[in-house]
Design a protein around this motif. Structure first.
Motif, PDB file in Angstrom:
ATOM      1  N   ARG A  58       0.838  -1.205   0.000  1.00 40.11           N
ATOM      2  CA  ARG A  58       0.000   0.000   0.000  1.00 40.11           C
ATOM      3  C   ARG A  58       0.877   1.261   0.000  1.00 40.11           C
ATOM      4  N   ARG A  59       1.845   1.285  -0.915  1.00 39.30           N
ATOM      5  CA  ARG A  59       2.802   2.386  -0.951  1.00 39.30           C
ATOM      6  C   ARG A  59       2.138   3.726  -1.260  1.00 39.30           C
ATOM      7  N   LYS A  60       1.198   3.750  -2.190  1.00 42.14           N
ATOM      8  CA  LYS A  60       0.567   5.019  -2.552  1.00 42.14           C
ATOM      9  C   LYS A  60      -0.198   5.613  -1.382  1.00 42.14           C
ATOM     10  N   ALA A  61      -0.965   4.769  -0.709  1.00 45.58           N
ATOM     11  CA  ALA A  61      -1.725   5.260   0.449  1.00 45.58           C
ATOM     12  C   ALA A  61      -0.783   5.738   1.558  1.00 45.58           C
ATOM     13  N   ALA A  62       0.296   4.980   1.781  1.00 48.89           N
ATOM     14  CA  ALA A  62       1.263   5.383   2.812  1.00 48.89           C
ATOM     15  C   ALA A  62       1.934   6.694   2.451  1.00 48.89           C
TER      16      ALA A  62
END
Length: 491
Positions: free
Chosen positions: A13-17
């Motif tokens: 979940r890199r984008k959300a993080a």
């Protein structure tokens, strides 16, 4: 298991993080920049006050202003020149007038009286004087005779409308006026007063045995302007003084152009046993107001000015910028930071809602609600730390840009209080000021934004807090999920 799952979920979940971390980083960076600018403003104001007070000075004592109509009118300086010898052409004239700056002085005994007050660690007196030097020459005019009816020169005085039957043409006077300030310092107590704001860059300072010696220390900018070096001479009212040192002001603007022994300043200004200012150092910075009250009560006829009082008179762009940084800037940074916390919490909670199937399945496999909550809080905390690292990097970059390319601010010290007890509201625009009673000074201060360890620590604390806030939102949402929810989603 905890860290393995944490690393996997953050990678997945890199984008959300990144969105959560970016929001927190903006707020943290803004807090760092605003706090750094505020620190720079405070240091700039301290430099302004130190250039007038002197390092280590907590307050100054000057003569109280006399009510209107009392004390008589102050006589303006008067220059008197000889007419020159008969037949002398272009008689050169030169005269110095030395006067007490502001025309207000105290008895030297006031210094010891102030030093005896409770809470006073040290007190030393100084005399601020102003020297006005006039140089020039008178040029004799030529007398042209007036012919009478073309029959030759007219005889007899007054017959041609001019002296001795003629008209005076040409002649006059041309004078240059130079004014500068000088400060009489107690050579046995040089650790207190305006000279402490300057550093000796050439030659030496005064020795304790030079109480009545004809020696001076010059401000570097003024010495360069006049072309005077160490070993040279400065003539004041016909007295020659040896230049023993050149001092450079730390703030860029010296308190005086010339420093000389107190006794010599008193002699030049005809102010025997007089001082204009008593510089005071308190035993404890927390007792400054108490010391001020004691001096005002026990030393009548004086005005006590603390650094806090003087700071209130600082105006100009420095004061305006300081007000914006401490007021609007701080509130804006807090609002942005609060909004970032709220957004991070809402995004984390929303992410949990999208992971109902995942958390429901984990609970069905035996994960307790507390473990799920800790997992969500751990992810949010890592996001907060990432945001904190980004925010610190951006904040440091912003502070560096402000220090490197920031504007130069102007600080003006208004009338009514000053290091030398000068009254009035005239702005000092040059080395000598605008007049004998010039009170205000204008200093140019480069804006800096120093970042302290305290500010960095605050940023780290905010990053952790942001992560915990976001984790609290998400953990609360995750703790309410039931395995049945996940089973319904599977269908």
């Amino acid at each position: 298991m905890f860290f393995t799952y944490l690393r996997r979920e953050l990678r997945r979940r890199r984008k959300a993080a990144l969105v959560v971390a970016s929001g927190l980083s903006v707020g943290i960076a803004l807090v760092i920049v605003v706090n750094s600018v505020s620190t720079g403003m405070n240091r700039a104001q301290e430099r302004v006050l130190e250039s007038l007070y002197g390092l280590g000075t907590d307050m100054t004592v000057t003569k109280a202003a006399e009510p209107p109509g009392e004390g008589g009118a102050v006589r303006a300086p008067r220059f008197e020149f000889d007419a020159g010898e008969e037949g002398e052409e272009g008689a050169q004239q030169s005269q110095d007038i030395v006067m007490v700056q502001g025309f207000q002085s105290l008895a030297s005994s006031t210094v010891s009286q102030v030093a005896r007050q409770d809470g006073v660690a040290d007190a030393v007196g100084g005399l601020s004087i102003r020297v006005m030097k006039v140089d020039g020459e008178f040029t004799r005019g030529a007398v042209e005779t007036v012919p009478r009816d073309g029959q030759g020169e007219q005889d007899g005085p007054g017959a041609g409308g001019g002296p001795a039957g003629g008209t005076v043409r040409g002649g006059g006077a041309a004078f240059d006026v130079d004014a500068y300030t000088a400060y009489g310092t107690d050579v046995t107590r040089q650790d207190l007063g305006p000279l402490t704001t300057s550093k000796i860059t050439s030659g030496r300072t005064f020795r304790a045995d030079e109480k009545d010696a004809r020696v001076v220390v010059l401000d570097s900018a003024w010495a360069k302007e006049k072309g005077i070096e160490v070993g040279g001479e400065l003539t004041v009212s016909g007295e020659k003084f040896e230049v023993i040192g050149i001092a450079t002001a730390d703030s860029g603007d010296a308190a005086a152009q010339v420093y000389l022994p107190l006794k010599q300043a008193q002699t030049l200004a005809d102010a025997k046993d007089k001082v204009t200012t008593v510089y005071v150092r308190a035993e404890d910075s927390q007792r400054i107001e108490g010391v001020k009250e004691a001096v005002q009560k026990n030393v009548p006829g004086t005005t006590v000015t603390t650094s806090a009082d003087l700071a209130d008179t600082v105006s100009g762009s420095l004061s305006t910028a300081a007000g914006l940084a401490s007021g609007v800037g701080k509130w804006l940074s807090y609002l942005v930071l609060g909004a970032a916390f709220l957004v991070a919490g809402l995004l984390t909670s929303s992410a949990v809602s999208r992971r109902v199937r995942e958390f429901g399945t984990l609970k069905a496999l035996g994960w307790r609600s507390g473990r799920v909550t800790r997992q969500v809080a751990g992810e949010a905390l890592v996001n907060g730390l990432i945001g904190g690292a980004l925010g610190i990097a951006v904040g440091l970059a912003g502070a560096w840009l402000i220090t490197a390319f920031g504007p130069t601010l102007t600080a003006e010290l208004g009338g009514g209080a000053g290091a030398f007890g000068r009254g009035g509201g005239v702005r000092m625009t040059g080395p000598g000021g605008d007049g004998p009673g010039g009170a205000s000074r204008a200093l140019d201060i480069a804006l800096t934004a120093p970042v302290s360890l305290t500010t960095v620590g605050l940023a780290v604390a905010l990053a952790v807090t942001g992560g915990l806030v976001a984790g609290a939102f998400g953990g609360w949402r995750a703790s309410r999920l039931r395995p049945a929810d996940a089973l319904r989603r599977l269908g």
